[in-house]
Scaffold this active site. Sequence first.
Site, PDB file in Angstrom:
ATOM      1  CG  LEU A   1      82.001  87.952  41.497  1.00 17.89           C
ATOM      2  CD1 LEU A   1      82.050  89.477  41.655  1.00 17.89           C
ATOM      3  CD2 LEU A   1      81.162  87.359  42.631  1.00 17.89           C
TER       4      LEU A   1
ATOM      5  CB  THR B   1      76.119  82.410  37.862  1.00 19.09           C
ATOM      6  OG1 THR B   1      76.820  81.456  38.691  1.00 19.09           O
ATOM      7  CG2 THR B   1      76.138  81.933  36.430  1.00 19.09           C
TER       8      THR B   1
ATOM      9  CB  ALA C   1      83.378  77.402  42.110  1.00 23.95           C
TER      10      ALA C   1
ATOM     11  CE1 TYR D   1      76.177  71.203  36.873  1.00 22.93           C
ATOM     12  CE2 TYR D   1      74.312  69.700  36.952  1.00 22.93           C
ATOM     13  CZ  TYR D   1      75.168  70.578  37.580  1.00 22.93           C
ATOM     14  OH  TYR D   1      75.014  70.823  38.928  1.00 22.93           O
TER      15      TYR D   1
END
Length: 303
Positions: free
Chosen positions: A33, A35, A73, A141
């Site tokens: 959790l 985001t 995730a 990223y």
Amino acid sequence: MRILVTGGAGFIGSHLAEAYLAAGHDVAVVDNLATGRRSNVPREAKLYEVDLHARELERIFKEFAPEVVNHHAAQASVKVGNADPVHDLEVNGGGTARLIQLAVANGVRKVIYASSGGTVYGEPESLPVTEEHAIAPRSNYGTSKYVGELYVQLAARTAGIEYTVFRYGNAYGPRQDPHGEAGVIAIFTGLMLNGDQCTIDGDGEQKKDYIYVGDIASANVAALTAGNGLVANIGTGDGITVNHIYRTLSEAIGNTVEPRFGPPRPGDVRNFWLDCSRAKAALGWAPAVTFEDGVARTVASYR
Ligand SMILES: NC(=O)c1ccc[n+]([C@@H]2O[C@H](COP(=O)([O-])OP(=O)(O)OC[C@H]3O[C@@H](n4cnc5c(N)ncnc54)[C@H](O)[C@@H]3O)[C@@H](O)[C@H]2O)c1
């Protein structure tokens, strides 16, 4: 099939959980959790509120005994990744390595992995971008998402696990966070419904490949039974400008506030759209939702 969806409390993962349940599968969700939201997880799916790095994950693999792990995730923000590269790599690289290790140790048949077509290729040398394009990310990223791909493929080579890697375009649709730093459609929808002014970065003529989240979900359903060893782009194959998004949303919402034009985003790729013929050939998959329809569904869900 018993399917463990990591990130299933997030935007895309929650749509996958829904689609798998609708197809009659058993679904459990692993999500810390960070985001994601508990309310995004469909009622019929069991939510394990744990981190990818938590010890407890071992017990979950034993208890739920997934046949397929669908790994969504992630630390999914380019901005956060650039501000904190170590955290970014810990979640996207280390978290994936851990998950794959547990999948192999617990006899999981297949891993489906969400990668990022918008970031792993970097600045496109030619358009549309095929999967053969050089890997040249321009962000932490994009780099860490590619590292995840490498771990998935390593497990295939050394442990014989099946896999499908998807490289998505820019996803949009219901449940995308309108307060995030990415997701122009969600952000503009939120602002317009409030009667607030939107800021368009640069001249608004930059073109990206926007893919409706329901079409991403259908690709992930197809990957349950096809596409072993596949690395495939998932997008529409076409680009849409931010100005076009603004006009389409304004029409759907009845917005009359004029946009403000700000400076271009530093380091932003100006144009990218993905060649998706490989996914079509391997999975028989094609996007089914037009941009206008996707926008209408998105706006309806935010209202
Ligand atoms: N949204 C896009 O346009 C897009 C494009 C390409 C790829 N992707 C990938 O798709 C996946 C889902 O993205 P999204 O847009 O739904 O983002 P999201 O932030 O809504 O979902 C990510 C989920 O992962 C969870 N999470 C984060 N760190 C975790 C950890 N350490 N342990 C357990 N759970 C953790 C979050 O709580 C969240 O629910 C990500 O892997 C992302 O890299 C997204």
